[in-house]
Scaffold this active site. Sequence first.
Site, PDB file in Angstrom:
ATOM      1  N   ASP A   1      -0.202  14.408  -6.120  1.00 22.88           N
ATOM      2  CA  ASP A   1       0.410  13.217  -5.513  1.00 22.88           C
ATOM      3  C   ASP A   1      -0.137  11.957  -6.189  1.00 22.88           C
ATOM      4  OD1 ASP A   1       2.138  11.815  -3.937  1.00 22.88           O
ATOM      5  OD2 ASP A   1       0.989  12.028  -2.078  1.00 22.88           O
TER       6      ASP A   1
ATOM      7  N   GLY B   1      -2.162   7.303   5.249  1.00 24.41           N
ATOM      8  CA  GLY B   1      -1.973   8.251   4.145  1.00 24.41           C
ATOM      9  C   GLY B   1      -0.788   9.130   4.461  1.00 24.41           C
ATOM     10  N   GLY B   2      -0.495  10.084   3.546  1.00 19.83           N
ATOM     11  CA  GLY B   2       0.600  11.012   3.780  1.00 19.83           C
ATOM     12  C   GLY B   2       0.336  11.841   5.014  1.00 19.83           C
TER      13      GLY B   2
ATOM     14  N   LYS C   1     -10.547   9.408   7.261  1.00 25.99           N
ATOM     15  CA  LYS C   1      -9.138   9.795   7.355  1.00 25.99           C
ATOM     16  C   LYS C   1      -8.980  10.753   8.526  1.00 25.99           C
ATOM     17  CE  LYS C   1      -5.393  11.169   4.451  1.00 25.99           C
ATOM     18  NZ  LYS C   1      -4.999  11.234   3.053  1.00 25.99           N
TER      19      LYS C   1
ATOM     20  N   GLY D   1      -2.181  10.989   7.592  1.00 27.70           N
ATOM     21  CA  GLY D   1      -2.803  10.410   8.767  1.00 27.70           C
ATOM     22  C   GLY D   1      -3.314   9.007   8.500  1.00 27.70           C
ATOM     23  N   LYS D   2      -3.940   8.460   9.513  1.00 25.35           N
ATOM     24  CA  LYS D   2      -4.434   7.092   9.388  1.00 25.35           C
ATOM     25  C   LYS D   2      -5.827   7.078   8.756  1.00 25.35           C
ATOM     26  CE  LYS D   2      -1.994   5.350  13.428  1.00 25.35           C
ATOM     27  NZ  LYS D   2      -2.128   4.870  14.816  1.00 25.35           N
ATOM     28  N   VAL D   3      -6.115   5.994   8.043  1.00 29.79           N
ATOM     29  CA  VAL D   3      -7.429   5.852   7.430  1.00 29.79           C
ATOM     30  C   VAL D   3      -8.116   4.619   8.034  1.00 29.79           C
ATOM     31  CG1 VAL D   3      -8.695   5.645   5.266  1.00 29.79           C
ATOM     32  CG2 VAL D   3      -6.485   6.802   5.293  1.00 29.79           C
TER      33      VAL D   3
ATOM     34  N   LEU E   1      -7.287   0.938   7.613  1.00 28.62           N
ATOM     35  CA  LEU E   1      -7.157   0.580   6.194  1.00 28.62           C
ATOM     36  C   LEU E   1      -5.773   0.920   5.666  1.00 28.62           C
ATOM     37  CD1 LEU E   1     -10.562   1.954   4.853  1.00 28.62           C
ATOM     38  CD2 LEU E   1      -9.928  -0.447   5.108  1.00 28.62           C
ATOM     39  N   GLY E   2      -5.147   1.930   6.265  1.00 26.29           N
ATOM     40  CA  GLY E   2      -3.815   2.311   5.794  1.00 26.29           C
ATOM     41  C   GLY E   2      -3.393   3.633   6.382  1.00 26.29           C
TER      42      GLY E   2
END
Length: 639
Positions: free
Chosen positions: A477, A359-360, A379, A362-364, A356-357
């Site tokens: 954040d 993040g700061g 995540k 790790g991967k989601v 999905l994307g």
Amino acid sequence: MLLPPIPWLHLLLSLSLSLSLAIQLALSQSFIYNTFKPFHPSNLTTNGITTITNNGILQLTNVSSRQIGRGFYPDPIRFKNPNTQTALSFSTAFVFSIVPKHPKLGGHGLAFTISPTKDFIGAQHSQYLGLVNVTHNGNTSNHLFAVEFDTVQDLDFFDINDNHVGVNINGMKSVNSTKSGFFIDGNVTKQDLCLHCGKKIQAWVDYDGDHHQLNITLSLFSNKPTTPIMSVKVDLSSVFQDFMYVGFSSSTGLLASSHYVFGWSFNMTGYAQSLDLDKFPSLKPLEKNKQGFVIRFAASMFLAISVMIISGVFYVKKKFRNIEVVEDWELDLGPNPYNYKVLKEATKGFNDQQLLGFGGSGKVYKGVLADSKTEIAVKRISEQSKQGQKEFLSEVSTIGRLRHRNLVQLLGWSRNKGELLLIYDYMANGSLDKYIHSGNTPNMILSWEQRFNIIKDVSNGLLYLHEEWEQTVLHRDIKAGNVLLDSQLKGKLGDFGLAKLYEHGSNPTTTKVVGTLGYLAPELTRTGKPTTRSDMYAYGALLLEVVCGRKPIELKASPEELILVDWVWDKWREGRLLEVVDSRLKGEFNEVEVMVVLKVGLMCSSDEHSCRPSIRQVIRYLEGEVSLPKSFGQSCAEI
Ligand SMILES: *[C@@H]1O[C@H](CO)[C@@H](O)[C@H](O)[C@H]1NC(C)=O
Ligand SMILES: *[C@@H]1O[C@H](CO)[C@@H](O)[C@H](O)[C@H]1NC(C)=O
Ligand SMILES: *[C@@H]1O[C@H](CO)[C@@H](O)[C@H](O)[C@H]1NC(C)=O
Ligand SMILES: *[C@@H]1O[C@H](CO)[C@@H](O)[C@H](O)[C@H]1NC(C)=O
Ligand SMILES: *[C@@H]1O[C@H](CO)[C@@H](O)[C@H](O)[C@H]1NC(C)=O
Ligand SMILES: *[C@@H]1O[C@H](CO)[C@@H](O)[C@H](O)[C@H]1NC(C)=O
Ligand SMILES: *[C@@H]1O[C@H](CO)[C@@H](O)[C@H](O)[C@H]1NC(C)=O
Ligand SMILES: *[C@@H]1O[C@H](CO)[C@@H](O)[C@H](O)[C@H]1NC(C)=O
């Protein structure tokens, strides 16, 4: 009469001391550094992050943010005539370059400095160039003289532009300044000169103590032009103390530049010798070096082989040890319904197609739980130390207790050796930034009504974090990428509170100030201490981003539009605030609502944290319960 021996000795001692001082001073009347190599600590005092490069260039700073670098001549120099107490003449020439990390954004400049100190205890970085701090800026007790080569326009100091040379006395507000440039002999037109374009620039600073005249001359060449770009009448007698130190100071802010000095000559008894630009090394001599290539090649081969061996070992280990060990502390965290195998299955083995994307941290991945068919987002945070994991998970169990319709719900967690997995509600419409920055992709343009609803959702989520839960939770954040949209386009804040966890040392890549460029409150960069008001700064940046359809810092924009907040301020002052609204809305929006959101965005963007409203106040403004202050400005005094 016999004199006691001690005073004699004392006299002798002080005589010889003052003699050696006199010799030292006589020697320090003039000097020249054609290179800073070989570097002897005894003949240049450096502090901060200053280094000397292998080829002899004094590198005051690199592109690390919020740093200070200085290089000073080690011995004090007499700057005042002991009989008349007037300032002595001096002359200096030096060659420098400023190379910004982001050429378009620039960074702060550097200053040639004469001061009573080499250490500048308490001085600040960024716009203060490592010379003073906000409380002592301008104080006559500083006894500071500086010529600044400034590449940022700071309105607090009445800077004329973002490419100027200024004479500073005791503080950062220049007594006189001029646009950077230089003259070519025989031509009366001032030639343009970009200070932060990485060119080698020679500068001369000459002071005539008898006539109180200070000249500053610049050039891109070795020879000194006859016409200075600045000629200022200034009596430095009250600024100088008898003995002063000379050198350079520079600093970086959020935006950073590397500052280099290639050579330096200084003279108290005549004009300083000009420097030969051709003799200095260039800034990029380290590339295309055959030997270097061989070393790099060998190193990468070694690395590749090591990786193969290590992964082989791990593979074998894994074969024998596929059973998850449950640590004691894990049991303290309460029951945890998610086990690694289930998650692996749900995400099809963490398949890239499920991504999905990023993040700061790790991967989601998207996942579907096999038995309940529930959609989840997983995540994946890797490489944790045991200690880090423990702290991380105890924080996670706290965050897991936060529940609000405008927060992305953390459902649970799982651990697999060095890896941690956090399980969240799945948000069907992804993150807000994708919509704001989608260009003209059909179906991706949010209407004003949708935007305004999302803003209100986010505000309610933040109110819960800041004021409504049992303790204050800082988000740390806030940004468009952390606002997620569910299937009905309801906005939910994600990733809250986690920034603190990353800082705990469990994630080595985000140790210092946590946040995202363009959303970071200025005081955070000074103090590093996040507060609800620094959250409000980021929230303000988000509001402007949503209305304008633009990133807080847009590298591709024209200089005046580069920094969104500044651009919106400019438009506000010109009385043309509505011009900033995203053109993709095609003028279809509620003007009253847009104005409120923009003004709140500006109030939250105040540099002074105490001027920013709280989220509770903001919600009152957004709901129209109370009207906004009639006039407000970038400085709080006007609110
Ligand atoms: C620095 O020290 C070296 C070695 O002692 C000397 O050769 C050089 O002249 C010194 N430079 C200055 C500017 O004092
Ligand atoms: C800048 O210099 C400091 C001190 O030498 C160093 O720790 C840091 O890694 C450097 N940063 C960059 C971006 O090179
Ligand atoms: C500001 O600078 C002065 C010296 O110029 C120093 O005495 C003072 O402690 C500094 N203040 C802070 C807050 O660091
Ligand atoms: C200037 O600095 C001195 C010494 O630190 C301090 O006593 C004085 O109050 C300062 N003056 C102002 C106007 O801040
Ligand atoms: C003087 O400099 C200007 C700006 O670079 C240039 O356009 C002009 O031709 C120069 N004049 C002479 C006489 O060289
Ligand atoms: C400064 O510049 C003016 C004008 O070019 C010149 O007359 C004067 O001698 C210069 N003074 C010094 C100290 O270089
Ligand atoms: C400031 O500098 C300009 C350019 O050199 C000069 O014309 C002007 O007289 C200076 N102003 C003062 C107050 O010295
Ligand atoms: C300093 O000035 C004197 C007198 O003009 C000159 O002889 C000497 O070379 C100069 N020294 C330097 C380092 O520029």
